[in-house]
Write an enzyme that holds these catalytic residues in place. Structure first.
Site, PDB file in Angstrom:
ATOM      1  N   SER A 122       0.828  -1.204   0.000  1.00 33.69           N
ATOM      2  CA  SER A 122       0.000   0.000   0.000  1.00 33.69           C
ATOM      3  C   SER A 122       0.866   1.260   0.000  1.00 33.69           C
ATOM      4  CB  SER A 122      -0.966  -0.033   1.191  1.00 33.69           C
ATOM      5  OG  SER A 122      -1.942   0.966   1.077  1.00 33.69           O
ATOM      6  N   HIS A 175      -6.399  -5.794  -1.774  1.00 37.47           N
ATOM      7  CA  HIS A 175      -5.425  -4.735  -1.513  1.00 37.47           C
ATOM      8  C   HIS A 175      -4.364  -5.301  -0.586  1.00 37.47           C
ATOM      9  CE1 HIS A 175      -3.865  -0.666  -1.207  1.00 37.47           C
ATOM     10  NE2 HIS A 175      -3.884  -0.754   0.117  1.00 37.47           N
ATOM     11  N   ASP A 228      -7.976  -2.904  -7.489  1.00 37.55           N
ATOM     12  CA  ASP A 228      -7.509  -2.667  -6.124  1.00 37.55           C
ATOM     13  C   ASP A 228      -8.606  -1.994  -5.302  1.00 37.55           C
ATOM     14  OD1 ASP A 228      -4.759  -2.238  -4.400  1.00 37.55           O
ATOM     15  OD2 ASP A 228      -6.165  -0.581  -4.120  1.00 37.55           O
TER      16      ASP A 228
END
Length: 395
Positions: free
Chosen positions: A174, A339, A271
């Site tokens: 991330s 994610h 995502d």
């Protein structure tokens, strides 16, 4: 015969990993006491920290560094709030961190990196480890010192064996995945020329794409982030000198061609974070017309699916040159609503992990790093992939 043996070995490893889900590896926090000397502080003024689990055997001189993720703060109010949480202070973080997925020390769960020195860099600056500024109005003090935090941790690790690394992998998830793009060249420069340095960005390929109302919500967000945290001076000079707005070099798609070490891009084409915050952010959906679709892709209207498919195409377009021209690059772009897929065991390497062309993410990354096979995989459009662990609604 060799292929059959290989398949049997992989299945046996997956079964062994699945058989011991309770064997968690908990790793103590190491606070970087020397960080104060260079003014490397978390948002609240606490010292930066990391967790390290030592390698052994054939992996004793190999190093894997993993940037922790956790979003960003791009104004004083949100950064002040963040400073009072574990996202802005090492004083408020768990002292023990679970190492799983790519950080696991179990060969059955992490076949290529289990015996490496594995380090998790804790995220406490709110700026993907690249800021260098400070706010002080006499009452409130906030430190935007991500760049110095990165420097202090590296300088703490070098005498602990990192300077003698034979192989090294810089990764992240991330906001940490974006940090792995932003610091890939820097990581390479810290290490000897003989070290095989490579980088992995997991769910960090944030797109400079318009939202459903054709506003560049994420671009505006990042522009404020870069300005507040003093990030521009730490962005790649080759990129900033070649683009009309240097702030945009925080986006991996503009930085990509200036990254020197071999790079692996691990991302979902759908995502979840980008779906919720870049494509259909609350500011662009005041009537909540996308709420059901966000919670369950099966509830998306046909026209919403079309928008999602166009977003996938936009990501693949941004990656076109890398996909076809980078001989040393690796790619795993699946069509899952997910994610971050490298830190969780169930998505990294397990019996029911996401797969493409009969390979898990762990196998694809390993093939790329060790040069065993060409590892550029792009999934067919949703809903064709039945191996996904869809996390939609969880972000």
């Amino acid at each position: 015969m060799e292929l059959v043996i290989s398949i049997v070995f992989v299945i046996a490893a997956l079964l062994t990993c699945a058989a011991s889900p309770g064997d968690r590896l908990l790793v103590n926090m190491t606070v970087v006491r020397s960080a104060a000397a260079i003014g490397a502080y978390c948002l609240d003024g606490s010292l930066p920290a990391y967790h390290i689990h030592r390698g052994f055997g054939a992996g004793a001189r190999n190093w894997l560094l993993q940037f922790e993720g956790g979003g960003w703060c791009n104004d004083i109010t949100t950064c002040a709030d963040r400073a009072q949480t574990r996202r802005g202070s090492t004083r408020l973080m768990n002292q023990l961190e679970t190492f799983s997925g790519i950080l696991s020390n179990n060969a059955s769960c992490n076949p290529d990196f289990y015996n490496w020195n594995r380090v998790k860099l804790r995220y406490c600056d709110g700026g993907s480890f690249v800021g260098d500024a400070m706010f002080d109005n006499g009452t409130l003090v906030l430190y935007f010192r991500g760049q110095r935090i990165w420097q202090s941790i590296i300088e703490d690790l070098l005498p602990k064996g990192l300077r003698f690394a034979k192989k090294a992998l810089l990764s992240g998830c991330s906001a940490g995945g974006m940090a792995s793009y932003l610091h890939c060249n820097s990581f390479n420069n810290y290490l000897p020329n003989a070290t095989a340095v490579k980088c992995l960005g997991d769910a960090g390929f944030f797109l400079d794409a318009p939202d459903i109302n054709m506003y560049h919500t994420q671009r505006t967000f990042f522009q404020h982030l870069v300005t507040l945290q003093g990030i521009e001076k730490n962005l790649d000079e080759n990129c900033t000198n070649s683009i009309s707005d240097p702030k945009q070099c925080i986006f991996p798609q503009y930085l990509l061609k200036y990254i020197t070490p071999p790079l692996f891009i691990l991302n979902s084409a759908y995502d979840v974070y980008q779906f919720h915050h870049i494509l259909a952010p609350p500011s662009a959906d005041s009537h909540g017309l996308w709420n059901h679709c966000k919670l369950n892709p099966k509830a998306c209207l046909p026209e919403q699916i079309q928008v999602l498919q166009a977003f996938r195409v936009e990501m693949l377009t941004a990656l076109r040159s890398f996909l076809f021209n980078s001989s040393r690059g690796g790619v795993f772009i699946n069509s899952c609503f997910a994610h971050c897929q490298s830190e969780s065991q169930d998505t990294w390497f397990a019996l029911d992990s996401p797969q493409m062309y009969n390979e898990t993410i762990a196998e694809s990354v390993g093939d790329w790093y060790f040069g065993r096979n060409v590892s550029k995989k792009v999934d067919c459009p949703y809903p064709c992939d039945d191996t996904c662990h869809n996390l939609i609604g969880a972000v």
